[in-house]
Design a protein around this motif. Structure first.
Motif, PDB file in Angstrom:
ATOM      1  N   SER A   6       0.821  -1.197   0.116  1.00  0.00           N
ATOM      2  CA  SER A   6       0.082   0.004  -0.020  1.00  0.00           C
ATOM      3  C   SER A   6       0.926   1.139  -0.010  1.00  0.00           C
ATOM      4  CB  SER A   6      -0.999   0.008   1.266  1.00  0.00           C
ATOM      5  OG  SER A   6      -0.087   0.105   2.392  1.00  0.00           O
ATOM      6  N   ASN A   7       2.128   1.063   0.099  1.00  0.00           N
ATOM      7  CA  ASN A   7       2.978   2.151   0.178  1.00  0.00           C
ATOM      8  C   ASN A   7       4.270   2.087  -0.833  1.00  0.00           C
ATOM      9  OD1 ASN A   7       4.900   4.272   0.747  1.00  0.00           O
ATOM     10  ND2 ASN A   7       4.411   4.570   2.808  1.00  0.00           N
ATOM     11  N   PRO A   8       4.175   2.509  -1.951  1.00  0.00           N
ATOM     12  CA  PRO A   8       5.167   2.299  -2.936  1.00  0.00           C
ATOM     13  C   PRO A   8       6.764   3.030  -2.525  1.00  0.00           C
ATOM     14  CG  PRO A   8       3.482   3.429  -4.051  1.00  0.00           C
ATOM     15  CD  PRO A   8       3.298   3.083  -2.535  1.00  0.00           C
ATOM     16  N   ALA A   9       6.391   4.090  -1.655  1.00  0.00           N
ATOM     17  CA  ALA A   9       7.683   4.599  -1.342  1.00  0.00           C
ATOM     18  C   ALA A   9       8.736   3.543  -0.223  1.00  0.00           C
ATOM     19  CB  ALA A   9       7.346   5.958  -0.510  1.00  0.00           C
ATOM     20  N   LEU A  10       7.601   3.061   0.722  1.00  0.00           N
ATOM     21  CA  LEU A  10       8.371   1.902   1.619  1.00  0.00           C
ATOM     22  C   LEU A  10       8.935   0.722   0.633  1.00  0.00           C
ATOM     23  CD1 LEU A  10       6.291   1.925   4.681  1.00  0.00           C
ATOM     24  CD2 LEU A  10       8.543   2.785   4.453  1.00  0.00           C
ATOM     25  N   ASN A  38      12.525   2.044   9.066  1.00  0.00           N
ATOM     26  CA  ASN A  38      11.633   3.213   9.374  1.00  0.00           C
ATOM     27  C   ASN A  38      12.171   4.258   8.449  1.00  0.00           C
ATOM     28  OD1 ASN A  38       9.942   1.908  11.044  1.00  0.00           O
ATOM     29  ND2 ASN A  38      11.206   2.425  12.844  1.00  0.00           N
ATOM     30  N   LEU A  39      13.188   4.217   7.908  1.00  0.00           N
ATOM     31  CA  LEU A  39      14.020   5.254   6.992  1.00  0.00           C
ATOM     32  C   LEU A  39      14.653   6.251   7.760  1.00  0.00           C
ATOM     33  CD1 LEU A  39      11.550   5.701   3.814  1.00  0.00           C
ATOM     34  CD2 LEU A  39      13.481   4.188   4.174  1.00  0.00           C
ATOM     35  N   ASP A  40      14.910   5.971   8.952  1.00  0.00           N
ATOM     36  CA  ASP A  40      15.905   6.771   9.950  1.00  0.00           C
ATOM     37  C   ASP A  40      17.403   6.572   9.296  1.00  0.00           C
ATOM     38  OD1 ASP A  40      14.014   7.336  11.759  1.00  0.00           O
ATOM     39  OD2 ASP A  40      14.164   5.589  12.901  1.00  0.00           O
ATOM     40  N   ILE A  41      18.127   7.391   9.313  1.00  0.00           N
ATOM     41  CA  ILE A  41      19.413   7.485   8.899  1.00  0.00           C
ATOM     42  C   ILE A  41      20.396   7.825  10.106  1.00  0.00           C
ATOM     43  CG2 ILE A  41      21.186   8.717   7.292  1.00  0.00           C
ATOM     44  CD1 ILE A  41      19.014   7.958   5.649  1.00  0.00           C
ATOM     45  N   MET A  42      21.406   6.793   9.978  1.00  0.00           N
ATOM     46  CA  MET A  42      22.417   6.852  11.240  1.00  0.00           C
ATOM     47  C   MET A  42      23.776   6.887  10.531  1.00  0.00           C
ATOM     48  SD  MET A  42      20.717   4.218  14.118  1.00  0.00           S
ATOM     49  CE  MET A  42      19.786   3.339  12.846  1.00  0.00           C
ATOM     50  N   ILE A  43      24.632   7.818  11.028  1.00  0.00           N
ATOM     51  CA  ILE A  43      26.060   7.347  10.754  1.00  0.00           C
ATOM     52  C   ILE A  43      26.812   7.208  12.149  1.00  0.00           C
ATOM     53  CG2 ILE A  43      28.179   8.686   9.942  1.00  0.00           C
ATOM     54  CD1 ILE A  43      26.394  10.056   7.690  1.00  0.00           C
ATOM     55  N   ASP A  44      27.590   6.080  11.916  1.00  0.00           N
ATOM     56  CA  ASP A  44      28.505   5.420  12.962  1.00  0.00           C
ATOM     57  C   ASP A  44      27.592   5.308  14.244  1.00  0.00           C
ATOM     58  OD1 ASP A  44      30.632   5.646  11.325  1.00  0.00           O
ATOM     59  OD2 ASP A  44      31.258   7.359  12.064  1.00  0.00           O
ATOM     60  N   GLY A  50      16.729  14.817  10.766  1.00  0.00           N
ATOM     61  CA  GLY A  50      16.224  15.280   9.240  1.00  0.00           C
ATOM     62  C   GLY A  50      15.171  14.362   8.946  1.00  0.00           C
ATOM     63  N   GLN A  51      14.905  14.192   7.495  1.00  0.00           N
ATOM     64  CA  GLN A  51      13.735  13.481   7.111  1.00  0.00           C
ATOM     65  C   GLN A  51      13.959  13.081   5.638  1.00  0.00           C
ATOM     66  OE1 GLN A  51      10.358  15.790   7.067  1.00  0.00           O
ATOM     67  NE2 GLN A  51      11.025  17.352   5.685  1.00  0.00           N
ATOM     68  N   ILE A  52      13.665  11.781   5.084  1.00  0.00           N
ATOM     69  CA  ILE A  52      13.748  11.421   3.741  1.00  0.00           C
ATOM     70  C   ILE A  52      12.599  12.351   2.928  1.00  0.00           C
ATOM     71  CG2 ILE A  52      13.167   9.583   2.162  1.00  0.00           C
ATOM     72  CD1 ILE A  52      15.629   8.827   4.076  1.00  0.00           C
ATOM     73  N   VAL A  53      13.170  13.132   1.806  1.00  0.00           N
ATOM     74  CA  VAL A  53      12.554  13.668   1.053  1.00  0.00           C
ATOM     75  C   VAL A  53      12.444  13.326  -0.248  1.00  0.00           C
ATOM     76  CG1 VAL A  53      13.065  15.813   2.261  1.00  0.00           C
ATOM     77  CG2 VAL A  53      14.569  15.350   0.410  1.00  0.00           C
ATOM     78  N   GLY A  54      12.945  12.162  -0.511  1.00  0.00           N
ATOM     79  CA  GLY A  54      12.554  11.462  -1.982  1.00  0.00           C
ATOM     80  C   GLY A  54      13.165  10.116  -1.946  1.00  0.00           C
ATOM     81  N   VAL A  55      12.447   9.527  -2.559  1.00  0.00           N
ATOM     82  CA  VAL A  55      13.080   7.899  -2.761  1.00  0.00           C
ATOM     83  C   VAL A  55      12.471   7.389  -4.154  1.00  0.00           C
ATOM     84  CG1 VAL A  55      12.499   5.590  -2.108  1.00  0.00           C
ATOM     85  CG2 VAL A  55      12.420   7.257  -0.433  1.00  0.00           C
ATOM     86  N   ALA A  59      17.555   6.775  -6.205  1.00  0.00           N
ATOM     87  CA  ALA A  59      18.071   7.490  -5.111  1.00  0.00           C
ATOM     88  C   ALA A  59      17.489   7.665  -4.149  1.00  0.00           C
ATOM     89  CB  ALA A  59      18.556   9.042  -5.706  1.00  0.00           C
ATOM     90  N   LEU A  60      17.907   7.774  -2.681  1.00  0.00           N
ATOM     91  CA  LEU A  60      17.315   7.914  -1.585  1.00  0.00           C
ATOM     92  C   LEU A  60      17.730   9.366  -1.222  1.00  0.00           C
ATOM     93  CD1 LEU A  60      15.569   6.733   1.024  1.00  0.00           C
ATOM     94  CD2 LEU A  60      17.751   6.402   1.995  1.00  0.00           C
ATOM     95  N   THR A  61      16.927  10.265  -0.965  1.00  0.00           N
ATOM     96  CA  THR A  61      17.450  11.471  -0.711  1.00  0.00           C
ATOM     97  C   THR A  61      16.995  11.961   0.756  1.00  0.00           C
ATOM     98  OG1 THR A  61      17.399  12.359  -3.163  1.00  0.00           O
ATOM     99  CG2 THR A  61      17.500  14.128  -1.458  1.00  0.00           C
ATOM    100  N   PHE A  62      17.772  12.446   1.578  1.00  0.00           N
ATOM    101  CA  PHE A  62      17.528  12.874   3.095  1.00  0.00           C
ATOM    102  C   PHE A  62      18.188  14.308   3.087  1.00  0.00           C
ATOM    103  CE2 PHE A  62      19.409  13.129   7.176  1.00  0.00           C
ATOM    104  CZ  PHE A  62      18.498  12.720   8.286  1.00  0.00           C
ATOM    105  N   ILE A  63      17.437  14.879   3.924  1.00  0.00           N
ATOM    106  CA  ILE A  63      17.739  16.453   4.291  1.00  0.00           C
ATOM    107  C   ILE A  63      17.919  16.494   5.667  1.00  0.00           C
ATOM    108  CG2 ILE A  63      15.518  17.285   4.039  1.00  0.00           C
ATOM    109  CD1 ILE A  63      16.520  19.777   2.906  1.00  0.00           C
ATOM    110  N   ASP A  64      18.990  17.020   6.215  1.00  0.00           N
ATOM    111  CA  ASP A  64      19.200  16.889   7.426  1.00  0.00           C
ATOM    112  C   ASP A  64      18.680  18.503   8.077  1.00  0.00           C
ATOM    113  OD1 ASP A  64      20.999  19.200   7.089  1.00  0.00           O
ATOM    114  OD2 ASP A  64      22.872  18.133   7.444  1.00  0.00           O
TER     115      ASP A  64
END
Length: 105
Positions: A6-10, A38-44, A50-55, A59-64
């Motif tokens: 039901s959610n093509p982005a996911l 859940n599309l959370d982004i972690m580094i180390d 921030g949030q995901i603004v495009g999938v 490309a997966l685009t995240f804006i901090d």
């Protein structure tokens, strides 16, 4: 029917789910970027605010929280690079399995 039907982005986001290593050429340090279900982004292991603004397939685009983009780019459904707008750098993704196979030869 699962949630992804039901959610093509996911469903698309599943391409990016996982951990990706990269080397920061400025410091020669290895880092790990993780995208969870859940599309959370972690580094180390530190969550980036921030949030995901495009999938898309490409490309997966995240804006901090500062307004900078972090873009994971794919080729053929496989994440290959990470672009960090804050540093204006593109990092090649290193897959530990591939690295292990190369050292086994």
């Amino acid at each position: 029917m699962n949630d992804n039907d039901s959610n093509p982005a996911l469903a698309l986001a599943q391409i990016y789910e996982g951990s990706f290593d990269f080397i920061d050429s400025a410091t020669n340090r290895r880092h790990r970027l993780t995208v969870n279900a859940n599309l959370d982004i972690m580094i180390d292991n530190k969550q980036l605010p921030g949030q995901i603004v495009g999938v898309t397939r490409d490309a997966l685009t995240f804006i901090d929280h500062f307004g900078y983009h972090l873009i994971v780019r794919c080729t053929g459904g496989i994440p290959e690079t990470i672009y960090d707008e804050a540093e204006d750098e593109t990092y090649a993704i290193i897959y530990p399995e591939a690295e292990d196979e190369a050292t086994d030869d």
